[in-house]
Motif scaffolding. Structure first.
Motif, PDB file in Angstrom:
ATOM      1  N   TYR A  29       0.899  -1.287  -0.065  1.00  0.00           N
ATOM      2  CA  TYR A  29       0.099  -0.018  -0.197  1.00  0.00           C
ATOM      3  C   TYR A  29       0.889   1.124  -0.007  1.00  0.00           C
ATOM      4  O   TYR A  29       0.744   2.347  -0.580  1.00  0.00           O
ATOM      5  N   TYR A  30       1.729   1.117   0.524  1.00  0.00           N
ATOM      6  CA  TYR A  30       2.927   2.282   0.704  1.00  0.00           C
ATOM      7  C   TYR A  30       3.486   2.444  -0.684  1.00  0.00           C
ATOM      8  O   TYR A  30       3.338   3.745  -1.233  1.00  0.00           O
ATOM      9  N   LEU A  75      -4.088  -3.266   6.311  1.00  0.00           N
ATOM     10  CA  LEU A  75      -4.790  -2.772   7.851  1.00  0.00           C
ATOM     11  C   LEU A  75      -5.158  -1.475   7.721  1.00  0.00           C
ATOM     12  O   LEU A  75      -4.696  -0.666   7.173  1.00  0.00           O
ATOM     13  N   PRO A  76      -6.442  -1.180   8.456  1.00  0.00           N
ATOM     14  CA  PRO A  76      -6.652   0.262   8.729  1.00  0.00           C
ATOM     15  C   PRO A  76      -5.687   1.246   9.081  1.00  0.00           C
ATOM     16  O   PRO A  76      -5.471   2.226   8.607  1.00  0.00           O
ATOM     17  N   ALA A  77      -4.731   1.058   9.995  1.00  0.00           N
ATOM     18  CA  ALA A  77      -3.670   1.780  10.446  1.00  0.00           C
ATOM     19  C   ALA A  77      -2.587   2.016   9.199  1.00  0.00           C
ATOM     20  O   ALA A  77      -2.088   3.181   9.171  1.00  0.00           O
ATOM     21  N   THR A  78      -2.496   1.122   8.492  1.00  0.00           N
ATOM     22  CA  THR A  78      -1.675   1.305   7.400  1.00  0.00           C
ATOM     23  C   THR A  78      -2.178   2.271   6.307  1.00  0.00           C
ATOM     24  O   THR A  78      -1.480   3.259   5.858  1.00  0.00           O
ATOM     25  N   LYS A  79      -3.244   2.225   6.122  1.00  0.00           N
ATOM     26  CA  LYS A  79      -4.018   3.334   5.150  1.00  0.00           C
ATOM     27  C   LYS A  79      -3.913   4.329   5.908  1.00  0.00           C
ATOM     28  O   LYS A  79      -3.591   5.563   5.224  1.00  0.00           O
ATOM     29  N   PHE A  80      -4.376   4.669   7.162  1.00  0.00           N
ATOM     30  CA  PHE A  80      -4.391   5.998   7.999  1.00  0.00           C
ATOM     31  C   PHE A  80      -2.947   6.569   7.748  1.00  0.00           C
ATOM     32  O   PHE A  80      -2.803   7.980   7.495  1.00  0.00           O
ATOM     33  N   ALA A  81      -1.926   5.904   7.933  1.00  0.00           N
ATOM     34  CA  ALA A  81      -0.495   6.430   7.817  1.00  0.00           C
ATOM     35  C   ALA A  81      -0.125   6.855   6.414  1.00  0.00           C
ATOM     36  O   ALA A  81       0.459   7.885   6.392  1.00  0.00           O
ATOM     37  N   VAL A  82      -0.200   5.886   5.649  1.00  0.00           N
ATOM     38  CA  VAL A  82       0.150   6.395   4.288  1.00  0.00           C
ATOM     39  C   VAL A  82      -0.635   7.695   3.561  1.00  0.00           C
ATOM     40  O   VAL A  82       0.058   8.334   3.103  1.00  0.00           O
ATOM     41  N   ASP A  83      -2.050   7.325   3.887  1.00  0.00           N
ATOM     42  CA  ASP A  83      -2.972   8.455   3.342  1.00  0.00           C
ATOM     43  C   ASP A  83      -2.414   9.798   4.048  1.00  0.00           C
ATOM     44  O   ASP A  83      -2.645  10.774   3.408  1.00  0.00           O
ATOM     45  N   ALA A  84      -2.108   9.945   5.262  1.00  0.00           N
ATOM     46  CA  ALA A  84      -1.622  10.990   5.733  1.00  0.00           C
ATOM     47  C   ALA A  84      -0.278  11.643   5.266  1.00  0.00           C
ATOM     48  O   ALA A  84      -0.220  12.889   5.210  1.00  0.00           O
ATOM     49  N   TYR A  85       0.476  10.494   4.874  1.00  0.00           N
ATOM     50  CA  TYR A  85       1.810  11.098   4.256  1.00  0.00           C
ATOM     51  C   TYR A  85       1.300  11.768   2.775  1.00  0.00           C
ATOM     52  O   TYR A  85       2.005  12.738   2.377  1.00  0.00           O
ATOM     53  N   TRP A  96       7.189   4.122  11.101  1.00  0.00           N
ATOM     54  CA  TRP A  96       7.158   3.308  12.205  1.00  0.00           C
ATOM     55  C   TRP A  96       5.673   2.753  12.495  1.00  0.00           C
ATOM     56  O   TRP A  96       5.633   1.788  13.065  1.00  0.00           O
ATOM     57  N   SER A  97       4.857   3.732  12.476  1.00  0.00           N
ATOM     58  CA  SER A  97       3.423   3.397  12.801  1.00  0.00           C
ATOM     59  C   SER A  97       2.774   2.414  11.817  1.00  0.00           C
ATOM     60  O   SER A  97       2.001   1.508  12.421  1.00  0.00           O
ATOM     61  N   GLN A  98       3.348   2.108  10.608  1.00  0.00           N
ATOM     62  CA  GLN A  98       2.778   1.135   9.896  1.00  0.00           C
ATOM     63  C   GLN A  98       3.361  -0.376  10.542  1.00  0.00           C
ATOM     64  O   GLN A  98       2.804  -1.136  10.651  1.00  0.00           O
TER      65      GLN A  98
END
Length: 249
Positions: A49-50, A115-125, A216-218
């Motif tokens: 996803y990244y 993972l939802p957290a992966t999407k949140f982190a990458v989309d935030a970037y 890191w969060s991913q």
């Protein structure tokens, strides 16, 4: 007080020494051969996803750049990931890794199990690069300063410890060892040239810290879901999903 060019570069490099995700426990497991096949697959799915989002991040950046020289210099980053007539590109290489670890590349490319957290982190970037100043956007890319070591460690660790690892499946990392140096040399010089006040230097440093947090969060999310406490959130990949064998049957 504005730091000298050398002192500011040292400050940026120290951020990587302190905060880069090569220190995360998941990478220690992965590179040491201690991940299960499903944990490796979960990493491949989520890291995709990244990789998949990077060209969109770079396109968003370029859409705001008025300087044609900067656009020309940045354009190769999109081509390195999306590919060209003569270069298959990093996304395709990552899907070859997915296939090597037993995943259906079409499933991985769908991003269905991320993972939802992966999407949140990458989309935030992606949003960060789209919305912040050009200086902050370029500074956030400087985690590439620290990437060659993790790629070298990863290639060595995977080749030593996992049967799927060979030149074909690890070609993404091998190519990044060749591609990343030109990107980071340009990006670092651009940041050092344009961060000419204390305020700008502080903003660039915070941007790089933000990017280390994204990476890191991913891994925190991956570790929580698939290592300990192994609590997979709703909608995320389950180990019986998206396998090559399932497609063949």
């Amino acid at each position: 007080m504005t730091q000298s060019r050398d002192a500011f570069e040292a400050r940026l490099r120290q951020i990587g020494a302190d905060r880069y995700h090569d220190k995360h426990p998941f990478h220690h497991l992965l590179h040491g051969g201690d991940c299960t096949p499903d944990q490796v697959r979960a990493w491949v799915i989520n890291r995709y996803y990244y990789q998949y989002s990077i060209p969109m991040k770079d396109a968003a950046f370029m859409s705001r750049v008025e300087d044609s020289a900067l656009r020309r210099a940045w354009r190769s980053r999109i081509e390195d990931h999306d590919g060209t007539d003569t270069n298959e590109g990093g996304i395709r290489r990552w899907l070859r890794l997915a296939e090597a670890v037993g995943l259906d590349p079409d499933y991985v490319a769908s991003t269905a199990g991320v993972l939802p957290a992966t999407k949140f982190a990458v989309d935030a970037y992606v949003r960060f690069v789209r919305d912040k100043t050009l200086l902050e956007a370029v500074a956030a890319s400087l985690t590439e300063l620290f990437a060659p070591k993790i790629h070298k460690d990863r290639i060595a660790g995977l080749l030593k410890n996992y049967a799927f690892a060979d030149d074909s499946s690890l070609s993404y990392f091998q190519n990044r060892l060749k591609e990343a140096p030109k990107d980071v040399a340009f990006g670092l010089a651009w940041v050092l040239d344009h961060a000419d006040t204390q305020e700008k230097q502080d903003a660039a440093a915070r941007a790089l810290e933000f990017k280390t947090d994204v990476l890191w969060s991913q891994l925190d999310a991956l570790y929580s879901a698939y290592v300990a406490p192994a609590r997979i959130p709703p909608g995320a990949w389950q180990p019986d999903q998206g396998l090559l064998l399932a497609r063949a049957s």
